[in-house]
Design a protein around this motif. Structure first.
Motif, PDB file in Angstrom:
ATOM      1  N   GLU A  62       0.917  -1.197   0.080  1.00 41.76           N
ATOM      2  CA  GLU A  62      -0.022   0.065   0.097  1.00 41.76           C
ATOM      3  C   GLU A  62       0.903   1.255  -0.129  1.00 41.76           C
ATOM      4  OE1 GLU A  62      -3.387   2.112   2.645  1.00 41.76           O
ATOM      5  OE2 GLU A  62      -2.580   0.141   3.364  1.00 41.76           O
ATOM      6  N   HIS A  63       1.921   1.210   0.955  1.00 45.94           N
ATOM      7  CA  HIS A  63       2.814   2.303   0.721  1.00 45.94           C
ATOM      8  C   HIS A  63       3.383   2.419  -0.675  1.00 45.94           C
ATOM      9  CE1 HIS A  63       6.626   4.252   3.091  1.00 45.94           C
ATOM     10  NE2 HIS A  63       5.974   5.182   2.260  1.00 45.94           N
ATOM     11  N   TYR A  64       3.994   1.525  -1.179  1.00 43.34           N
ATOM     12  CA  TYR A  64       4.511   1.615  -2.637  1.00 43.34           C
ATOM     13  C   TYR A  64       3.665   2.104  -3.565  1.00 43.34           C
ATOM     14  CZ  TYR A  64       7.002   0.792  -6.846  1.00 43.34           C
ATOM     15  OH  TYR A  64       7.488   1.087  -8.129  1.00 43.34           O
ATOM     16  N   ASP A  65       2.368   1.401  -3.535  1.00 47.55           N
ATOM     17  CA  ASP A  65       1.316   2.178  -4.435  1.00 47.55           C
ATOM     18  C   ASP A  65       1.406   3.385  -4.411  1.00 47.55           C
ATOM     19  OD1 ASP A  65       1.140  -0.855  -5.458  1.00 47.55           O
ATOM     20  OD2 ASP A  65      -0.553  -1.148  -4.468  1.00 47.55           O
ATOM     21  N   TRP A  66       1.368   4.067  -3.298  1.00 46.71           N
ATOM     22  CA  TRP A  66       1.124   5.375  -3.092  1.00 46.71           C
ATOM     23  C   TRP A  66       2.443   6.156  -3.645  1.00 46.71           C
ATOM     24  CZ3 TRP A  66       3.475   9.745  -0.557  1.00 46.71           C
ATOM     25  CH2 TRP A  66       2.676  10.655  -0.403  1.00 46.71           C
ATOM     26  N   LEU A  67       3.743   5.517  -3.336  1.00 50.52           N
ATOM     27  CA  LEU A  67       4.854   5.968  -3.791  1.00 50.52           C
ATOM     28  C   LEU A  67       5.159   6.282  -5.267  1.00 50.52           C
ATOM     29  CD1 LEU A  67       7.380   4.752  -1.015  1.00 50.52           C
ATOM     30  CD2 LEU A  67       6.662   7.086  -1.278  1.00 50.52           C
ATOM     31  N   LYS A  68       4.347   5.150  -6.044  1.00 50.89           N
ATOM     32  CA  LYS A  68       5.029   4.967  -7.376  1.00 50.89           C
ATOM     33  C   LYS A  68       4.612   6.121  -8.248  1.00 50.89           C
ATOM     34  CE  LYS A  68       1.105   1.862  -8.685  1.00 50.89           C
ATOM     35  NZ  LYS A  68       0.947   0.357  -8.954  1.00 50.89           N
ATOM     36  N   LYS A  69       3.356   6.822  -8.063  1.00 49.04           N
ATOM     37  CA  LYS A  69       3.168   7.898  -8.885  1.00 49.04           C
ATOM     38  C   LYS A  69       4.018   8.962  -8.936  1.00 49.04           C
ATOM     39  CE  LYS A  69      -0.049   9.557  -5.213  1.00 49.04           C
ATOM     40  NZ  LYS A  69       0.009   8.194  -4.497  1.00 49.04           N
ATOM     41  N   PHE A  70       4.923   9.190  -7.716  1.00 55.05           N
ATOM     42  CA  PHE A  70       5.959   9.926  -7.678  1.00 55.05           C
ATOM     43  C   PHE A  70       7.432   9.442  -8.443  1.00 55.05           C
ATOM     44  CE2 PHE A  70       3.287  10.805  -3.931  1.00 55.05           C
ATOM     45  CZ  PHE A  70       3.071  12.153  -4.214  1.00 55.05           C
ATOM     46  N   PHE A  71       7.621   8.385  -8.077  1.00 57.16           N
ATOM     47  CA  PHE A  71       8.806   7.533  -8.785  1.00 57.16           C
ATOM     48  C   PHE A  71       8.959   7.636 -10.370  1.00 57.16           C
ATOM     49  CE2 PHE A  71       9.361   4.596  -4.924  1.00 57.16           C
ATOM     50  CZ  PHE A  71       9.806   5.432  -4.160  1.00 57.16           C
ATOM     51  N   HIS A  72       7.629   7.519 -10.682  1.00 62.11           N
ATOM     52  CA  HIS A  72       7.467   7.620 -12.324  1.00 62.11           C
ATOM     53  C   HIS A  72       7.301   8.920 -12.870  1.00 62.11           C
ATOM     54  CE1 HIS A  72       7.222   3.091 -12.961  1.00 62.11           C
ATOM     55  NE2 HIS A  72       6.404   3.097 -12.014  1.00 62.11           N
ATOM     56  N   HIS A  73       6.941   9.768 -11.856  1.00 67.73           N
ATOM     57  CA  HIS A  73       7.139  11.295 -12.427  1.00 67.73           C
ATOM     58  C   HIS A  73       8.160  11.756 -13.296  1.00 67.73           C
ATOM     59  CE1 HIS A  73       6.406  15.685 -12.613  1.00 67.73           C
ATOM     60  NE2 HIS A  73       5.227  15.437 -12.431  1.00 67.73           N
ATOM     61  N   PRO A  74       8.169  12.451 -14.508  1.00 62.98           N
ATOM     62  CA  PRO A  74       9.420  12.792 -15.312  1.00 62.98           C
ATOM     63  C   PRO A  74      10.473  13.728 -14.294  1.00 62.98           C
ATOM     64  CG  PRO A  74       7.336  13.739 -16.251  1.00 62.98           C
ATOM     65  CD  PRO A  74       6.827  12.706 -15.130  1.00 62.98           C
ATOM     66  N   ASN A  75       9.850  14.620 -13.478  1.00 63.79           N
ATOM     67  CA  ASN A  75      10.826  15.216 -12.662  1.00 63.79           C
ATOM     68  C   ASN A  75      11.514  14.692 -11.385  1.00 63.79           C
ATOM     69  OD1 ASN A  75      10.089  17.584 -14.270  1.00 63.79           O
ATOM     70  ND2 ASN A  75       9.155  18.457 -12.946  1.00 63.79           N
ATOM     71  N   TYR A  76      11.016  13.401 -11.210  1.00 54.66           N
ATOM     72  CA  TYR A  76      11.555  12.632 -10.219  1.00 54.66           C
ATOM     73  C   TYR A  76      13.191  12.561 -10.384  1.00 54.66           C
ATOM     74  CZ  TYR A  76      11.505  10.166  -5.617  1.00 54.66           C
ATOM     75  OH  TYR A  76      11.764   9.959  -4.286  1.00 54.66           O
ATOM     76  N   ILE A  77      13.937  12.610  -9.293  1.00 54.60           N
ATOM     77  CA  ILE A  77      15.568  12.535  -9.490  1.00 54.60           C
ATOM     78  C   ILE A  77      15.793  11.143  -9.442  1.00 54.60           C
ATOM     79  CG2 ILE A  77      17.619  13.108  -8.121  1.00 54.60           C
ATOM     80  CD1 ILE A  77      16.324  15.452  -6.947  1.00 54.60           C
ATOM     81  N   ARG A  78      16.700  10.741 -10.267  1.00 48.17           N
ATOM     82  CA  ARG A  78      17.053   9.548 -10.545  1.00 48.17           C
ATOM     83  C   ARG A  78      18.625   9.413 -10.681  1.00 48.17           C
ATOM     84  NH1 ARG A  78      12.443  10.218 -13.143  1.00 48.17           N
ATOM     85  NH2 ARG A  78      10.865   8.607 -12.973  1.00 48.17           N
ATOM     86  N   ILE A  79      19.159   8.344 -10.379  1.00 51.95           N
ATOM     87  CA  ILE A  79      20.665   8.027 -10.629  1.00 51.95           C
ATOM     88  C   ILE A  79      20.755   6.687 -11.217  1.00 51.95           C
ATOM     89  CG2 ILE A  79      23.149   7.418  -9.138  1.00 51.95           C
ATOM     90  CD1 ILE A  79      19.976   9.112  -7.304  1.00 51.95           C
ATOM     91  N   ASP A  80      21.238   6.774 -12.665  1.00 47.25           N
ATOM     92  CA  ASP A  80      21.374   5.558 -13.343  1.00 47.25           C
ATOM     93  C   ASP A  80      20.038   4.977 -13.596  1.00 47.25           C
ATOM     94  OD1 ASP A  80      23.978   5.955 -14.099  1.00 47.25           O
ATOM     95  OD2 ASP A  80      24.488   4.941 -12.323  1.00 47.25           O
ATOM     96  N   GLY A  81      19.006   5.879 -13.569  1.00 45.93           N
ATOM     97  CA  GLY A  81      17.491   5.381 -13.763  1.00 45.93           C
ATOM     98  C   GLY A  81      16.816   4.977 -12.433  1.00 45.93           C
ATOM     99  N   LYS A  82      17.582   5.026 -11.429  1.00 43.50           N
ATOM    100  CA  LYS A  82      16.852   4.420 -10.136  1.00 43.50           C
ATOM    101  C   LYS A  82      16.458   5.684  -9.341  1.00 43.50           C
ATOM    102  CE  LYS A  82      20.765   2.463  -9.300  1.00 43.50           C
ATOM    103  NZ  LYS A  82      22.144   1.762  -8.737  1.00 43.50           N
ATOM    104  N   PRO A  83      15.020   5.737  -8.955  1.00 46.26           N
ATOM    105  CA  PRO A  83      14.677   6.912  -8.015  1.00 46.26           C
ATOM    106  C   PRO A  83      15.200   6.983  -6.886  1.00 46.26           C
ATOM    107  CG  PRO A  83      12.844   5.499  -9.081  1.00 46.26           C
ATOM    108  CD  PRO A  83      14.039   4.782  -9.624  1.00 46.26           C
ATOM    109  N   LEU A  84      15.455   8.172  -6.405  1.00 42.54           N
ATOM    110  CA  LEU A  84      16.298   8.370  -5.156  1.00 42.54           C
ATOM    111  C   LEU A  84      15.227   8.467  -4.024  1.00 42.54           C
ATOM    112  CD1 LEU A  84      18.577   9.775  -3.397  1.00 42.54           C
ATOM    113  CD2 LEU A  84      17.878  11.904  -3.850  1.00 42.54           C
ATOM    114  N   PHE A  85      15.258   7.639  -3.110  1.00 43.32           N
ATOM    115  CA  PHE A  85      14.470   7.643  -1.729  1.00 43.32           C
ATOM    116  C   PHE A  85      15.342   7.714  -0.775  1.00 43.32           C
ATOM    117  CE2 PHE A  85      11.351   5.253   0.961  1.00 43.32           C
ATOM    118  CZ  PHE A  85      10.432   6.373   0.808  1.00 43.32           C
ATOM    119  N   MET A  86      15.143   8.705   0.108  1.00 41.06           N
ATOM    120  CA  MET A  86      16.109   9.060   1.316  1.00 41.06           C
ATOM    121  C   MET A  86      15.283   8.657   2.651  1.00 41.06           C
ATOM    122  SD  MET A  86      17.518  12.739  -0.103  1.00 41.06           S
ATOM    123  CE  MET A  86      18.928  12.328   0.720  1.00 41.06           C
TER     124      MET A  86
END
Length: 484
Positions: free
Chosen positions: A245-269
């Motif tokens: 449930e937590h991931y399903d809420w997060l994924k709309k951000f992870f897939h957003h074109p402005n989300y910060i990535r490193i080698d394609g991996k979304p940054l989650f702190m």
């Protein structure tokens, strides 16, 4: 004596030729003027983002040229928006800033503090000055905004772009506690997905800790503490359904074109080490891969001095820090640690410094003997938490004469920028890498944590000095090309 038709025609032709030569000579001279240079002139324009039309004469005639505007600073000086119209060279690390999303009505705040409470209430009731006699900063240009509204987020994004902030890190609050499960203080970033503001790169920073009584505000009438001194509990489930449930809420951000990535991996702190959070992160990583992402890029905040940018002589601190890092990386979950920008005894009154082994080699000497720390440097802008604490007990970690506070900030930023850009022999490799996928960051605390005095947004004490310092320091290090 009357002229023949042929003679009149010849005179007319010679006159036209002379006029054409004069026009061509004038046009050539005019085009050498800075005000008429194609693609290099900087036009003074207004803050709001729009195109303007200029007329330019040449030997063919007038033609309309549409130029993207450059941003006009508050004082009226022209500053070009960073990275506008071209890909930015991957020389400097990306400079990120925390965003505190407290400034809007939220059901958890209503339950804990009272209906409609926000952190603006803490700032409004604070005295004008702290116990040392220095003014407590208040917002000037953006005012006491409702952060769920579009306009303050749009303006915040414009400031970030104008002054070289490469991304914003939003504090993310998700509780697994049954009393108030799920996301909290999240309306602004949900609205960001709808209206596109702030339109800048961003990532999420999970503050996974329980909430305890540290503020000096009274709790809401009738509120009952679940545990002594605890406002909001946190626990970490073994239930994979709740984690999904937590991931399903997060994924709309992870897939957003402005989300910060490193080698394609979304940054989650992650804010700080919580043993129970590790199993949650592992499951989030698994779900991300099932969701088509290559992986997640995890960082964790540690209360520690930066391994290379702050020299520490206390052997006890050094030993504890080394042990802490070894244990964290032993989990094989985290890609980097963050030397979290919180007040600490070892950094009070000190700025970050370029390490001597790098500073002694400005001429490009051998720097290959030291490995780059798997670490993100954290920098505090200023710090005075009088609005949240009792007057005499407030932590006045970074307060004083405004120019002195800003200079300490500048010194730390300069050292961190130079370290990441110049202290290692991989400069050419970095230059060839797409900046969007680079793993070098600097983290500023904060864009807007006003009740702790950590705000680089315009204020009545500092104006735009923090923002201008970011822009100017990045520009200076970039132009220096590692020579001083």
């Amino acid at each position: 004596m009357a002229l023949s038709t042929n003679k009149l025609f010849i005179i007319f032709a010679l006159a036209c030729l002379a006029l054409g030569l004069i026009n061509l000579l004038f046009s050539s001279t005019s085009n050498k003027s800075p005000s008429a240079t194609h693609g290099t002139n900087k036009e003074s324009v207004h803050h709001n983002d729009m195109e303007h039309t200029t007329l330019q004469n040449n030997n063919i005639g007038s033609r309309i040229i549409r130029n993207k505007k450059s941003a006009l600073s508050k004082e009226g000086a022209t500053t070009t928006l960073l990275n506008e119209g071209k890909a930015e060279e991957n020389f400097l690390p990306r400079v990120l800033a925390f965003v505190f999303p407290q400034f809007h009505k939220d059901s958890l705040n209503d339950r804990l503090w009272s209906q409609g409470f926000t952190d603006w209430d803490s700032l409004r009731k604070a005295p004008e000055k702290n116990r040392l006699g220095f003014k407590i900063p208040r917002p000037s240009e953006l005012g006491y905004y409702n952060y769920s509204d579009t306009e303050p987020r749009r303006k915040q994004g414009e400031l970030a772009k104008q002054y070289g902030i490469d991304g914003l890190i939003f504090h993310h609050y998700w509780f697994y506690d049954d009393a108030h499960p799920g996301p909290n203080l999240h309306e602004p970033i949900i609205n960001m997905l709808k209206d596109g503001n702030p339109d800048v790169p961003f990532a999420l920073h999970w503050c996974a800790s329980k909430w305890t009584v540290t503020w000096n505000s009274d709790v809401a009438p009738g509120f009952k503490f679940p545990e002594p001194g605890v406002l909001q509990k946190q626990y970490f489930p073994n239930d994979e359904v709740k984690i999904k449930e937590h991931y399903d809420w997060l994924k709309k951000f992870f897939h957003h074109p402005n989300y910060i990535r490193i080698d394609g991996k979304p940054l989650f702190m992650l804010y700080e080490k919580k043993a129970g959070a590790l199993k949650v992160l592992k499951k989030l990583r698994e779900l991300a891969k099932l969701d088509g992402l290559p992986d997640l890029y995890f960082t964790i905040g540690l209360t520690k001095p930066h391994a290379h940018l702050l020299e520490i002589e206390d052997e006890g601190i050094i030993t504890a820090t080394n042990k802490q890092e070894k244990r964290v990386f032993g989990f094989q979950i985290f890609d980097k640690v963050v030397s979290y920008p919180n007040p600490s005894d070892w950094s009070k009154g000190r700025s970050l410094e370029i390490p001597s082994w790098c500073a002694d080699n400005f001429d490009g000497g051998d720097k290959s003997m030291v490995n780059r720390a798997r670490e993100i440097a954290g920098i505090i802008s200023s710090f005075d938490n009088t609005p949240r604490r009792n007057y005499e007990e407030a932590n006045l970690f970074a307060t004083g004469e405004p120019d002195e506070v800003v200079e300490m900030f500048r010194e730390s930023l300069d050292a961190a920028l130079y370290y990441e850009a110049c202290c290692f022999p991989d400069v050419n490799d970095r230059l060839s890498k797409d900046r969007k996928h680079d793993d070098r960051f600097i983290l500023i605390n904060a864009m807007n944590e006003w009740a702790e005095g950590m705000a680089i947004e315009p204020s009545d004490v500092y104006g735009r000095k923090f923002l201008e310092t970011i822009r100017d320091t990045k520009d200076a290090v970039s132009k220096s090309r590692c020579s001083r």
